[in-house]
Each structure stands twice: as C-alpha cells, then as structure tokens.
Design a protein around this motif. Structure first.
Motif, PDB file in Angstrom:
ATOM      1  N   VAL A 276       8.721  -1.321  -0.928  1.00  9.35           N
ATOM      2  CA  VAL A 276       7.620  -1.739  -0.064  1.00  9.35           C
ATOM      3  C   VAL A 276       6.424  -2.020  -0.978  1.00  9.35           C
ATOM      4  CG1 VAL A 276       6.108  -1.139   1.856  1.00  9.35           C
ATOM      5  CG2 VAL A 276       8.457  -0.274   1.799  1.00  9.35           C
ATOM      6  N   VAL A 277       5.949  -3.277  -0.969  1.00 12.42           N
ATOM      7  CA  VAL A 277       4.835  -3.654  -1.858  1.00 12.42           C
ATOM      8  C   VAL A 277       3.759  -4.388  -1.075  1.00 12.42           C
ATOM      9  CG1 VAL A 277       5.810  -3.722  -4.187  1.00 12.42           C
ATOM     10  CG2 VAL A 277       6.289  -5.569  -2.561  1.00 12.42           C
ATOM     11  N   ALA A 278       2.523  -4.230  -1.564  1.00 12.16           N
ATOM     12  CA  ALA A 278       1.391  -4.789  -0.821  1.00 12.16           C
ATOM     13  C   ALA A 278       0.438  -5.524  -1.755  1.00 12.16           C
ATOM     14  CB  ALA A 278       0.643  -3.658  -0.134  1.00 12.16           C
ATOM     15  N   ILE A 279      -0.284  -6.472  -1.174  1.00  7.08           N
ATOM     16  CA  ILE A 279      -1.453  -7.036  -1.859  1.00  7.08           C
ATOM     17  C   ILE A 279      -2.628  -7.004  -0.887  1.00  7.08           C
ATOM     18  CG2 ILE A 279      -0.328  -8.560  -3.526  1.00  7.08           C
ATOM     19  CD1 ILE A 279      -0.660 -10.865  -1.531  1.00  7.08           C
ATOM     20  N   ALA A 280      -3.817  -6.880  -1.459  1.00 10.16           N
ATOM     21  CA  ALA A 280      -5.016  -6.921  -0.628  1.00 10.16           C
ATOM     22  C   ALA A 280      -5.702  -8.262  -0.881  1.00 10.16           C
ATOM     23  CB  ALA A 280      -5.951  -5.775  -1.003  1.00 10.16           C
ATOM     24  N   VAL A 281      -5.698  -9.105   0.155  1.00  9.41           N
ATOM     25  CA  VAL A 281      -6.266 -10.448   0.005  1.00  9.41           C
ATOM     26  C   VAL A 281      -7.764 -10.380   0.298  1.00  9.41           C
ATOM     27  CG1 VAL A 281      -6.119 -12.853   0.739  1.00  9.41           C
ATOM     28  CG2 VAL A 281      -4.072 -11.392   0.802  1.00  9.41           C
ATOM     29  N   PRO A 282      -8.589 -10.669  -0.698  1.00  8.58           N
ATOM     30  CA  PRO A 282     -10.028 -10.448  -0.529  1.00  8.58           C
ATOM     31  C   PRO A 282     -10.629 -11.356   0.538  1.00  8.58           C
ATOM     32  CG  PRO A 282      -9.567 -11.507  -2.639  1.00  8.58           C
ATOM     33  CD  PRO A 282      -8.257 -11.138  -2.054  1.00  8.58           C
ATOM     34  N   GLY A 283     -11.421 -10.739   1.406  1.00  6.42           N
ATOM     35  CA  GLY A 283     -12.193 -11.511   2.381  1.00  6.42           C
ATOM     36  C   GLY A 283     -11.389 -12.206   3.438  1.00  6.42           C
TER      37      GLY A 283
END
Lengths: 611, 611
Positions: free
Chosen positions: B327-334
């Motif tokens: 399980v992997v995530a990215i945080a997309v800014p804005g």
C-alpha cells in the motif's frame, strides 16, 4: 584513484613529490640488490627503482612482463638520464607496489620489432595494439579525424547521421544484406556509401553535410581492401566544381598542418584525365618524380588528335614495334650504366604475370653521347638518337620501351615507371604531393563475354556531365550501332563534372557535381540500360526528391583508412584499423563470421542453401 | 559560385552592396505591380523585392513555392522592418533572377505547423527535413555531438573505431545478422554495442576511449525505439566509480553549457537504487518535483529492515488494504479541492490497462484541518490524520493511495506521481535536473514459464560487483535451493559497481566498473548459467585478453538520440533522427527492407523458409 600521474608525465620539476603510477611492466632489470622496472602506459614509460627493502616482497610476488602494476614512491632525479624518453630525467624510488593483475607470457614480444607473425598478431590483436608502432598509427588516425572535423565545422558543415539499414540496390559493388525478422522475406542492405542520403540532405537544404562513416562492400578482397571501411563523406549545395576543389584542398592542407606539421602552401596541381593517361599511363599519377611517358605509337588521342603515329620507329623491319598497337617509353635518369644483369632483371620484372609483357627494349644513352640498344640490329645510331631525343633522354639515361596492346602496355609502363622511381629512391615517404585529376569521361564502354557492350558510369550514375555536354547527352540516343566503333559515339566524348584527389600516386578522394535535374537523371539511367520501371523501383525516392526543388549540389568522399595509411608512410590500411579483417573477410580474433543457431534461422525465416 | 551570401547573412551594414543569393521560394506576395519573395536556405530567410520591370519575366517564368531561385540585386533598407528575422532590416532589390530548378506542389506545407500527417511526412522525409522544426532538432543534435567530442578530446579520450561486422553472441537482445558470401553458411552480427571491443582497447592500454557510434538491436519496437540507434560510448582505464561519475557529469554539464547556454553549477545529486525505488517507485526518478512515495505497507526493505509493516492502516476492517502486499501513497500538493469528477477521472486513469490497478483511495486534507476520504467508513478522523502525517501531507493536499501486488503497485504509483506532476505543471521542459542512481543489485531473478528461475545480469555480464561483494560472489554457489526464497540467497544482496545517469526522469546513460579478473568473469558466466564451453565459445577472446594483464577499467554509454530529444524538449527520438524507421522497422521513404533478387540468394547460399 589508481594513479596521481600517467607514465608519460613526470619531469625534473616533480622532484621530490610523492606519486602513484599504474601501468604495464615493460622490462625488469636487476642490478645487484636493486631492481629497475620500466612501467608503460599509453602516455609513455617511467622508470621505477625498487631498493633492497622490497626484495622480499618481490620474491613473494614475483613480477613478469605485462603485469599490471600500481607503484607509489618519490620522484627523484636519475643518475643515468635517458634523453630518448620524455620522462628520462627522473625515476620513481618506489615505497610500495600492488600487482593489479598478472599476465601470462605473451605469445609475441610487445615491441616495435616484434617476433610475432601476421596471423598470431591478428589473433591476439589486443596485444598487438599495445605495440608502439600500432598505437602511433591509431593516434595518427584520431588526429586526422579531429583535424578534418575541426576544419569542416569551421566551414559550416554539419555532421548528419545517415541510416545503416537501408535498401538493397544491386548496382556497382555487391551489397551486404540483413534479413528482417519483423518483415519476413525482406532484407535491409548495409550502405556502400551514404551517396543518395547526402544528396537528399542537399535537397532538404542542409547546405553543407559531412560524416566520418563506415561503408560496406561485399567484394572479393584484393590485398589491402576491407569489407567495412571508413569515408570522410561530404556534400555541398549551390556549388560548382571550383568551389569543391578549393574547399577540400583546404581540408587536406589543414590535415597536413595539424597532423604532420607540414605547411603545404603551394597550390595543388591539376591535370586532366587525358593528360594523366598520356603522360603517366594511369589516372592517379605519382608526381613526386617526373619520368613522363613518351608515346611512340598509340591510338590514344590528345586534344582530339592522334599524335603518336609510330612514324619514328616504323619501317625498320622490327616486327615487335610494327605489329604493336602501342609503343611507349620512359627515360630512366642516370641508369645508362646498368649491367646486363640489371636490365635482364627489369625484363624479368615486366614479364611477371602481374605485368604481363612479352619483353623489354632498352636503349642506353651513354655519357659520351653514343647509344647502345637491345635493337641495334634494326635501328642505327641516328635513329636511336632521334628516339632518345623524342624521349627527352639525357646522356646517362636508360630508355625502357614496352610494346603491345594499348591498355595492357600503358598499364605496364605506368607500373614500370613507379617501380623505377621506387628503385631510384624518388618516392620519398616524407614528401607529399597532391594532385587533382579532372575531366574524366562520363561513360566507360563495358564488354562482358557473350553480351553486347554497354555504357557504364565511370564514377556513379549521379555524376553530372560538364554543363557544355548536357545537350549532347540529352539529344543523343545511347544506342551504339557498331560495337567496334563505340569511340565514335558522341557519348564517348562526354566529360564528367568529376574530380579525384591524388596523393603520392594514390587516389585518396573522389567526387563530382551531381545531376539535380530529374530529366537528366532519367536520361542517365536510360543510358546505363536501366528501364524507367527499374529506375523508379531502385531510386524512386531520389527521382521523387528531384521533383520538389533540388538545388545544384556536389560533393566528395575521402578514403579515410587510405589517407591515414599514406600520412603514416605505410602501404597497408590494415595497420591503421584497430580491428581489421583478413583477406577472407574474417576477424580471426573474434572468429567471425560464425555459424548461428537454429533459433535464429527460425526467427529470421531463412535457411542455408549450401552448394 | 551560385551566391555571394547566404539567406541569413545580410544586415544594414551591407547596404547598398550588389549581392547574389540562392535558395528556396518560401512565399510569394504580390502588391500591385511589386512582388515580394521570401527566399529561404539553411541559414535564414531574406526578402526579395521584384519591381515592375521584372513582371514580364515573372509572367514568362512563373515562380512557385519551393522553386530553387538565384537572384542578384542591391541590398537596401526595408521600409517595413521585420524584427523577427535576423535579416529583417534589409531586402534585396532584384535586378535579375534565374530559376535553378522548379518544384511540384509539395504534398504538405513546409512550415512549423505543417498540415502533413506522420506517414506522409515520413514518406517525403526530404521535404519534412526542410521544416524549421526538424532542422532545429538536427542542429541541436550536431551541437551535442560537437560539445561531447570537444569535452572528451580535452580530457584525453581518443575516438577509436570498432568493427560493425562482428560475431553473433545470442545474449541479451537479439542480433541482426549478415550472411557472409565469402564464408558460406556463416554470418556476421551487427554490434548491439561496442562493449567487448572497448574493454579490449582498455586491455590494450588505450586508457581513454570514446566513440559516437551506431548500435543495432533486433527487438520488437515499442513506441520510440529504433532498430539502429546512436550511443556516446566511453571507457577508461585505472578508474573507480567516483572517477567515472565526475568525468561524465562534467561532460553533460559541458553539453548543457555549449548547447543550451545553461551553467549547471550545482553538484549532481546521487541516490541509491534502493532509495529511488523506496521514494519514487522506479530507478529513474524525475526529481524536478518532490511528491515522494509513502510506503504504508511493503515487503521492500530499506537498509536491510522491513519498515513498511502496514501497522498504521491495518486492523480497520478494510480488506483492500489488509489483503494487499503493498500500500503506497503520494500527497498531491494543493489538490484537496479536486471535484468528484476530477478524482473519478484519476481513478479511471489508474484503472487503464497500461496501469492496471483495481481502484484508488483518496484522502482530502482540507484547508481547515479536516479530512474527507473515500474510506471514511473504515478510518476515523484521527486515523486519517495519522496517515496524512505519515505522508507529510499539508492542509490543502490530496493523498492518493494505491494497493496491490508489490511490483505492479509500485510501478503504478510511480506513473501516477509522474502524471500528477505533469498535470500540476511541475515537469518543466526548460528545467533540467540530473541524478546519478547507484548501487544497483548485480543480479535479477528471472522466471520464465515452465522453466526454473535463474540469475540474470541486471546491467550486463561484464559488470563488476562492489569490491566488498566480490568474496560473496566467488565463495558461494549460484544454486538457489528454494525458488520462492531466492531473495534469501547471498547473490540477491550483491550490489553492482554500476551507475545510471538520469535526466528529468529519463535514463540517459548507464555504465559500470567492469570485471577485469578472469576468475571473476568466469564465475559471472557460471552464475548466469553459461557453461565453461559456452563462455569460451562466445567470449573466448575476452577471457583470453584477461590473461595478459587486463587493467581495472570501467565506462559508460549515453543514449545519444534520447539525450538530444530531452535537451530539445521532446518525448520522441524520431524527431531527432534524420532518417528514422517506423514502428515496424521500415523506412517508408526508401521502402526498406525489400525483397532481394535470386542472384543475391544464390551468391549468399541462403533461401527463404517462410512460415
């Protein structure tokens, strides 16, 4: 970091620095308790001095020739300087060393005068390449490459890469072909030259193109030919012959300057093809020496007139001359005192199958003004004097005369001239004489057994006739009514807008102004016996390109391997190629070509069909 | 002399000289009795003004687009200057002109925005090459070529040509083969790279080698692959990894400077392969933007420890996460304010077959500090906050989470990261970020259906392990007892002395320190499942060379076509190749490959075996 310096770098000014070198053990010399090692790399040789304190280590880890060694120590002045070496003023007093790799005893010595035969050296080419003699050749090759690129860059040429997997157009030499797995039953060809591509680049307006590029020809390899070879390939837009000549004699002069330090300031001589054939018997004369031919009898015309009628030598009852198509002579300077043995030896030389003459006539022009010939029976002193005068022979010269069929005899006298030049030391390796040969015939008449004769392009089918000959070409049919008299056909007189550059008797480059008019190009294919359909099939893309505004253009290609060999003073291009092939087209180091496996055949959908 | 100046050369200072230009008619505009022509060549465009007095000639010899024109006249100042053109201050008042060649109407317009489709432009590539857009690409290519050569020359590298007709060694990609007429039943292969030759040149002591050279691979062509492509190929003696990295980041910086005018003064970043996979999900991360992955759950180890245990997301009853390997995530800014439509669209994007995920979990980190997720059913606000914290998400970010099998999921999140970076404009064409990726695994475990698994070389079989791993390699058998647990085998942990250079998410170059010890090289062939005999058969010359003092050496090869494309701001290498092939390996302009004739088959002693 395996090293702080190379083996060619250290000087007295580096004393007493601590340094680390890495390289190959060239020699090991023991003097009492001290060991000297010459350590070699691409840049030079540096002497290592190993004192007594390292003897135990040397006993434990004995060194041998070609071992790879890393050594650290102090730079010190040598007591016994070696002026032959750039590093000869210093040596390294070694503190410690590491054997980076061992070496078996090489199959031949890594020296200028190696004991290795040709086959052995080719098999172990990676060892042969270590020899200074070979390394110097490849360094020269790179220097020529660099000088050519710099010059061409400065003149606005762009290096544009053309494809290697192209279309087979069986024309001229044989193509190497490459089966296409993705297009079963179809083949690519490897380019014999980028000729059509560079012309397309001109149509595309790239103006000045060059490439130093591999080309491929599947020919039976005569001595000193390679199936893959390198060209300096160039093309220009909006140029006439004169523009090309000036541009590329400039390039060769720049190479002379950069690579050999030679200021070739004199203008490059120019000679018509007709003149070259008349005076030297071939189209790439070595003009480092004179010894021009005298045409005593020949069907060859000069400026449209048959001048060598044989009048001077005819009617003396000497059948050899009377029956010969051609009688040609050279006057060898200062050779009148050759012994019988010497002239016999020259006679044997012209009778060798490679030359193929029946015999040789000699006239000694003695220092006292008298003459002594091998045909005194037929020609009295006055006649001999007249012949000598016509040959512009001086007292002390030896006149050599050959007689026979035009083509063979002319070739033979040309070879004899070169041979005598060689024997008399007139072909100096360090003298370079450039020459443009111009005004070639556009067509040659080719006859194959059992076939009617036909016109073939002397240069290639893209070469333009001289502007003044275009009308002759367009308005005449190529048909030759009487095969015997093809020379009477208007096409025989058409001159090509082509040029060869000759250096010391070798053709190093050749090119032409190209046809850029579609109708003229079609007429050319027509003249060569290619049907419209065949032409469209093979060169449709080029003919197509000529419909969309093709500019006037022309170019040249230099044989890069040959150019390097001549500049390096060698006869053999193999010495200037890192990994050459032998005369059977084999790379004996790789053992290539080789069989391929069943899976490869199956994927390519081909099989063998051995006879 | 067709011209006194090019079409890009004349300025106000040339007023009022008499000049002659030659070029192509770009446009013709008539204003009353006056005609303006834009004349084009490689160097630019110059305006011609034809007055009333030439109207009769224009009527007799009408001009058209792409006609080749020669025009003479006087340089004069323009009343209506064009600041877009370097020649925009002047025009030529034409006295006379000559049509050098006519042109049919081109099948598409010769303009930056052409109306020609891809197939048409490829068929008439010689016309496509006239377009400024293509010309600029090839000019850039030549500039890169020149910059690389100049840098390497300065650093003491020698351009040494290696052969094209070599030996087939079916290893790695498929060879193109060439039947040998002189050696019936045998074939040459075209080189996939000059790898073994450059290593031999190091054994020969040439110290620093380079070549800008064509290579050949007979692969099924994915988009943007070519069967023939160009490498900047380099090799050095007596070097460690650090020496290579410094030398070649220097080269790329020199290219940036010379070609793009960019001073890339910052040091080139370095990243281990493990770090790249952990943080970016692939081995060629685009580091122009951050958006690193958060490993919520993964079997991947970091520094030998399995850190992503899934603790944070487990036990909430959400089966998708509980059952997932990764399980992997990215945080997309804005992006927290993305609409439902927008997040649905991203979900569709990850479900495309090319990405292949089952779904997407989103967490909106609202500006007010609250959270809204697609899995609110399973995770309360505190849990969401904890996940957001672990992702280092800020208020306003949108967290995207993928779950599934390790390999596919990691690849997918990596693609998603790039996609989001693209959408947010974080992948700027004019920003260039270099990166070295280091410490690759030496081996990969390859499984083919129905076959036992085996070790394959990740880079190639000549790559050395890290010095500290040599013992592990030598002292262990490559045998893997339990196929499932190959990761437990000591070979799985061996790191290669290899490096890739990455530019903006593209691998532009890769290389390694090579094995130079015969025993280690044999062990490598052994590990790859090659018998001694097979190894000797295929690489006997290299193993032989290693017996005679092979030095430590290493090198790198850059994909020249790709490098040019990236520097030119393009995705496609085809735009940077003068005569490219299409995806079936065809040159549609030449119509190659093609059939060959019976005579060629007969001489080569092969025949077709079509299925």
């Amino acid at each position: 970091m395996y090293r702080t310096h190379t083996c060619g770098e250290l000087r007295l000014t580096d004393v007493p620095n601590e340094v680390t070198l890495a390289g190959w053990v060239q020699t090991i010399r023991k003097f009492g308790s001290i060991t000297f090692i010459d350590l070699r790399d691409r840049y030079g040789i540096t002497q290592l001095l190993l004192g007594e304190e390292l003897n135990k280590k040397l006993d434990d880890q004995p060194l041998g020739r070609e071992f790879v060694l890393q050594a650290s120590g102090t730079v010190q002045e040598r007591s016994n300087k070696n002026p032959q070496l750039s590093t000869g003023d210093i040596e390294i007093r070694v503190k410690d060393f590491t054997i980076l790799n061992r070496s078996a005893v090489p199959p031949f010595t890594i020296q200028d005068d190696t004991d290795g035969g040709d086959d052995l050296r080719m098999k172990y080419r990676y060892l042969d390449l270590r020899r200074n003699a070979v390394k110097r050749n490849l360094e020269l090759r790179y220097a020529v490459n660099r000088a050519a690129r710099n010059y061409l860059h400065e003149k606005g040429f762009m290096d544009l890469e053309t494809p290697f997997l192209i279309r087979s157009t069986p024309e001229g030499a044989r193509d190497f072909v490459v089966p296409s797995r993705m297009n079963p039953g179809q083949f690519y060809a490897l380019p014999q030259s980028p000729q059509t591509f560079k012309q397309l680049l001109m149509v595309s307006g790239y103006d000045r193109y060059y490439q130093i590029v591999k080309c491929f020809r599947d020919e039976d390899l005569r001595a000193d030919r390679q199936p893959e070879f390198t060209q300096i390939d160039c093309e220009m837009c909006f140029v006439e012959q004169e523009d090309i000549l000036r541009m590329f004699e400039g390039m060769i002069k720049a190479i002379f300057k950069d690579v050999k330090g030679i200021d070739y300031t004199e203008p490059v001589e120019r000679m018509s093809w007709e003149e070259a054939m008349w005076n030297y018997g071939n189209d790439k004369p070595d003009i480092r020496f004179d010894m021009k031919l005298t045409n005593l009898k020949s069907p060859l015309k000069k400026e449209g007139v048959q001048r060598a009628t044989g009048e001077l030598i005819g009617g003396a009852g000497f059948g050899v001359f009377d029956n010969a198509e051609t009688v040609v002579a050279i006057a060898v300077p200062g050779a009148s005192e050759y012994t019988r043995k010497q002239t016999d030896e020259i006679t044997d030389w012209v009778k060798r199958p490679q030359i193929g003459m029946q015999g040789l006539v000699t006239i000694k022009c003695n220092a006292d003004g008298s003459f002594k010939s091998s045909v005194d029976k037929f020609y009295g002193p006055e006649k001999l004097q007249a012949i000598a005068a016509s040959c512009e022979a001086k007292p002390g010269d030896l006149i050599l005369i050959l007689a026979g069929r035009e083509e063979r005899t002319r070739k033979a006298i040309s070879e004899l001239r070169l041979e005598m030049g060689e024997r008399l030391g007139m072909r100096k390796k360090d003298e370079f004489r450039l020459l443009w040969v111009l005004d070639f015939p556009l067509f040659e008449w080719a006859e194959e057994e059992g076939q009617p004769g036909r016109w073939v392009a002397r240069h290639h089918p893209f070469t333009s006739p001289k502007p003044s000959d275009i009308d002759t070409m367009i308005s005449n049919s190529p048909q030759v009514a009487n095969q015997e008299e093809y020379l009477q056909h208007p096409y025989a007189g058409i001159k090509a807008n082509a040029y060869d550059m000759v250096l010391n008797g070798n053709e190093i480059g050749g090119g032409s102004i190209r046809i850029f008019q579609r109708d003229l190009q079609e007429k050319m294919f027509d003249a060569l016996g290619m049907s419209r359909e065949e032409a469209r099939h093979k060169f449709g893309f080029l003919l197509g390109a000529f419909e969309y505004g093709a500019p006037p253009h022309g170019g040249i290609a230099f044989g890069f391997d040959r150019l390097c060999a001549i500049l390096g003073g060698s006869e053999s291009i193999r010495d200037f190629i890192a990994f050459p092939k032998n005369n059977s087209g084999r790379d004996v180091m790789l053992d290539a070509p080789s069989t391929i496996d069943a899976h490869q055949f199956s994927e390519l959908q081909i099989k063998l069909d051995l006879k």
